[in-house]
Write an enzyme that holds these catalytic residues in place. Sequence first.
Site, PDB file in Angstrom:
ATOM      1  N   GLY A  35       0.483  38.396   9.351  1.00 22.33           N
ATOM      2  CA  GLY A  35      -0.823  38.457   9.990  1.00 22.33           C
ATOM      3  C   GLY A  35      -1.564  39.702   9.532  1.00 22.33           C
ATOM      4  O   GLY A  35      -1.035  40.482   8.723  1.00 22.33           O
ATOM      5  N   ASP A  36      -2.804  39.863  10.006  1.00 20.23           N
ATOM      6  CA  ASP A  36      -3.626  41.035   9.659  1.00 20.23           C
ATOM      7  C   ASP A  36      -3.871  41.142   8.157  1.00 20.23           C
ATOM      8  O   ASP A  36      -4.052  42.236   7.612  1.00 20.23           O
ATOM      9  CB  ASP A  36      -2.981  42.353  10.153  1.00 20.23           C
ATOM     10  N   GLY A  73      -6.428  40.015   6.712  1.00 25.58           N
ATOM     11  CA  GLY A  73      -7.877  40.042   6.466  1.00 25.58           C
ATOM     12  C   GLY A  73      -8.464  38.636   6.512  1.00 25.58           C
ATOM     13  O   GLY A  73      -9.488  38.359   5.887  1.00 25.58           O
ATOM     14  N   LYS A  74      -7.817  37.752   7.290  1.00 21.40           N
ATOM     15  CA  LYS A  74      -8.261  36.353   7.317  1.00 21.40           C
ATOM     16  C   LYS A  74      -9.664  36.187   7.894  1.00 21.40           C
ATOM     17  O   LYS A  74     -10.390  35.275   7.514  1.00 21.40           O
ATOM     18  CB  LYS A  74      -7.264  35.486   8.101  1.00 21.40           C
ATOM     19  N   GLY A  75     -10.051  37.086   8.814  1.00 25.99           N
ATOM     20  CA  GLY A  75     -11.395  37.008   9.398  1.00 25.99           C
ATOM     21  C   GLY A  75     -12.451  37.072   8.316  1.00 25.99           C
ATOM     22  O   GLY A  75     -13.371  36.253   8.246  1.00 25.99           O
ATOM     23  N   GLY A 105      -6.433  38.270  16.245  1.00 23.20           N
ATOM     24  CA  GLY A 105      -7.628  39.115  16.243  1.00 23.20           C
ATOM     25  C   GLY A 105      -8.208  39.104  14.852  1.00 23.20           C
ATOM     26  O   GLY A 105      -7.559  39.544  13.907  1.00 23.20           O
ATOM     27  N   HIS A 106      -9.384  38.549  14.700  1.00 21.62           N
ATOM     28  CA  HIS A 106     -10.014  38.517  13.387  1.00 21.62           C
ATOM     29  C   HIS A 106     -11.273  39.369  13.419  1.00 21.62           C
ATOM     30  O   HIS A 106     -11.981  39.398  14.419  1.00 21.62           O
ATOM     31  CB  HIS A 106     -10.414  37.087  13.004  1.00 21.62           C
ATOM     32  N   THR A 149       2.080  40.782  22.929  1.00 19.48           N
ATOM     33  CA  THR A 149       0.763  41.404  22.946  1.00 19.48           C
ATOM     34  C   THR A 149       0.249  41.625  24.370  1.00 19.48           C
ATOM     35  O   THR A 149      -0.835  42.170  24.541  1.00 19.48           O
ATOM     36  CB  THR A 149      -0.248  40.491  22.223  1.00 19.48           C
ATOM     37  N   GLN A 207      -2.333  34.617  12.769  1.00 22.55           N
ATOM     38  CA  GLN A 207      -1.022  35.245  12.480  1.00 22.55           C
ATOM     39  C   GLN A 207      -0.645  35.050  11.009  1.00 22.55           C
ATOM     40  O   GLN A 207      -1.522  34.910  10.176  1.00 22.55           O
ATOM     41  CB  GLN A 207       0.065  34.680  13.407  1.00 22.55           C
ATOM     42  N   THR A 210      -6.192  44.721  15.796  1.00 18.07           N
ATOM     43  CA  THR A 210      -7.486  44.312  16.361  1.00 18.07           C
ATOM     44  C   THR A 210      -7.338  43.944  17.831  1.00 18.07           C
ATOM     45  O   THR A 210      -8.216  44.189  18.651  1.00 18.07           O
ATOM     46  CB  THR A 210      -8.024  43.061  15.596  1.00 18.07           C
ATOM     47  N   THR A 211      -6.174  43.364  18.188  1.00 13.49           N
ATOM     48  CA  THR A 211      -5.972  42.914  19.566  1.00 13.49           C
ATOM     49  C   THR A 211      -5.402  44.016  20.446  1.00 13.49           C
ATOM     50  O   THR A 211      -5.812  44.188  21.589  1.00 13.49           O
ATOM     51  CB  THR A 211      -5.011  41.689  19.564  1.00 13.49           C
ATOM     52  N   GLY A 219      -4.593  47.481  19.258  1.00 14.60           N
ATOM     53  CA  GLY A 219      -4.839  48.863  18.852  1.00 14.60           C
ATOM     54  C   GLY A 219      -3.579  49.568  18.362  1.00 14.60           C
ATOM     55  O   GLY A 219      -3.621  50.733  17.974  1.00 14.60           O
TER      56      GLY A 219
HETATM   57  P1  GDP Z   1      -6.641  38.975  10.222  1.00 10.92           P
HETATM   58  O1  GDP Z   1      -5.820  39.147  11.441  1.00 10.92           O
HETATM   59  O2  GDP Z   1      -5.861  38.437   9.065  1.00 10.92           O
HETATM   60  O3  GDP Z   1      -7.922  38.244  10.453  1.00 10.92           O
HETATM   61  O4  GDP Z   1      -7.050  40.430   9.765  1.00 10.92           O
HETATM   62  P2  GDP Z   1      -8.210  41.295  10.381  1.00 10.92           P
HETATM   63  O5  GDP Z   1      -9.433  40.512  10.574  1.00 10.92           O
HETATM   64  O6  GDP Z   1      -7.633  42.059  11.533  1.00 10.92           O
HETATM   65  O7  GDP Z   1      -8.471  42.240   9.135  1.00 10.92           O
HETATM   66  C1  GDP Z   1      -7.999  43.481   9.076  1.00 10.92           C
HETATM   67  C2  GDP Z   1      -9.082  44.479   8.812  1.00 10.92           C
HETATM   68  O8  GDP Z   1      -9.269  44.579   7.410  1.00 10.92           O
HETATM   69  C3  GDP Z   1     -10.453  44.189   9.378  1.00 10.92           C
HETATM   70  O9  GDP Z   1     -10.957  45.399   9.898  1.00 10.92           O
HETATM   71  C4  GDP Z   1     -11.266  43.743   8.182  1.00 10.92           C
HETATM   72  O10 GDP Z   1     -12.643  44.062   8.288  1.00 10.92           O
HETATM   73  C5  GDP Z   1     -10.645  44.543   7.079  1.00 10.92           C
HETATM   74  N1  GDP Z   1     -10.698  43.963   5.735  1.00 10.92           N
HETATM   75  C6  GDP Z   1     -10.616  42.662   5.344  1.00 10.92           C
HETATM   76  N2  GDP Z   1     -10.630  42.572   3.994  1.00 10.92           N
HETATM   77  C7  GDP Z   1     -10.730  43.835   3.534  1.00 10.92           C
HETATM   78  C8  GDP Z   1     -10.747  44.402   2.210  1.00 10.92           C
HETATM   79  O11 GDP Z   1     -10.669  43.725   1.188  1.00 10.92           O
HETATM   80  N3  GDP Z   1     -10.826  45.764   2.125  1.00 10.92           N
HETATM   81  C9  GDP Z   1     -10.884  46.560   3.218  1.00 10.92           C
HETATM   82  N4  GDP Z   1     -10.955  47.874   3.039  1.00 10.92           N
HETATM   83  N5  GDP Z   1     -10.864  46.071   4.471  1.00 10.92           N
HETATM   84  C10 GDP Z   1     -10.769  44.727   4.620  1.00 10.92           C
END
Ligand code: GDP
Length: 424
Positions: free
Chosen positions: A12-13, A15-17, A40-41, A130, A224, A299-300, A302
């Site tokens: 997870g995390d 950068g899927k958002g 958390g996206h 969480t 995730q 994101t969820t 901290g």
């Molecule tokens: P998810 O759980 O996979 O959706 O991941 P998140 O949305 O929590 O993404 C993690 C963080 O990485 C967020 O703050 C995004 O804005 C940031 N993010 C996503 N892609 C990139 C990237 O290519 N570079 C950087 N520096 N930040 C990124």
Amino acid sequence: MSVIVIIGSQFGDEGKGKVIDYLSQNADFVVRFHGGNNAGHTVVNRRGKFKLHHIPSGICHPQTKLVIANGVVIDPFILFEEIENLKKQGISLRNRLIISSRCHLIFPYHKQLEAIYESVKKGKNTPQPTGRGINPVHADKVSYLGIRLADLFHPKIFREKLKINLQIKNILIKAFTGKNLSFEEIFRPYLKIAEKLKPFVRETSIILQKALEEKKNILFEGAQGTFLDIDWGIYPYVTASSVVAGSINAGSGIPVKKINKIIGVVKSYTTHVGFRPFPSKMPAKITDFIREKGGEYGTTTGRSRQCGWLDLELVKSAVKISGINELFLTKIDTLTGLKKILVCKEYQYHKKKSSYFHLSTDSLWQVKPVYEEFNAWSEDISICRKYRHLPLNAKKYIERIEQLVKVPIKYISVGPQRKATIKR
Ligand code: GDP
């Protein structure tokens, strides 16, 4: 028509958002199909920064319908708050958000039970919940004790189900906390919040089946990551639902044979939260650098994330499990400024090459990563918009990952914003 599934290839995390925001520009539907508000996206674009937990990440494209399908568990209060917050940020979800009446609901007793289990296990050998009640709500689902959104529109049925649940749960809650949960304090507020959510509630499978017939573009938003999957993750350090590509069937009612493409999102390094085997863990100094530069805090929750080098044994396994056809490499800009970059290309267990599928959770603690070393780069790559603009060392890194995983990297993310993306 295209049916595309986005899957996290790590913990997870990844950068899927951002990936969903980028890829949903042409989507008619973006669909969440599992998990709950433990996801958390983060979406960043010219309209602002949006943190999402329940609502699919396609929010910024007004033509895109957002579906919370039956596989998602919902905390109705958090969901309504999210809808209201987006409204305040100028995003109206009226006639766009569609929530399945089959979604199971999170109740206060789920959160309390989660905390009770945690207090007994005392942090060790637990998946670090969480605090959202995600595991107990899934346990109720398979124990035939679940309460679904549809039930809230039939107060008699809801009353009966809630009474049975409280009768059972209050025994444990009283034993651990000394207090009972009150029926009335749950019953009335849930009836009220259901009325607020009612305009959004439909049978989502019918809508999605119709969308398929009409050859619409549908994007399935995985939450995730593969190694948090209840079956394929590093059990018990996992989430409560199935997160691999095949779970779109159970979670939305769409047949897997309709999928055209499965995109795996891979962060250029590995992170996870809490306690679990972590073969490619980085030294503390590099972890500090990556954590600060990449904002590696949940994101969820901290919570600060553990950081490691890119673990391709995991990515290769994710590719096999979900049938990933393309990769979306994210956060490569975070590696800028390091001297050397390592990539774990395989595992050794007792001095012999081994694979994720052969190793139990216990043996994963003893695995030794086999690294390949790369020279890094110091140029600011967050401004690159074309592959040819990237420094040679970044290209070497990307091309070697492709070679080792045997799947093309079609997109490279060099920053959090939508536009900070290179399409090859
Ligand atoms: P998810 O759980 O996979 O959706 O991941 P998140 O949305 O929590 O993404 C993690 C963080 O990485 C967020 O703050 C995004 O804005 C940031 N993010 C996503 N892609 C990139 C990237 O290519 N570079 C950087 N520096 N930040 C990124």
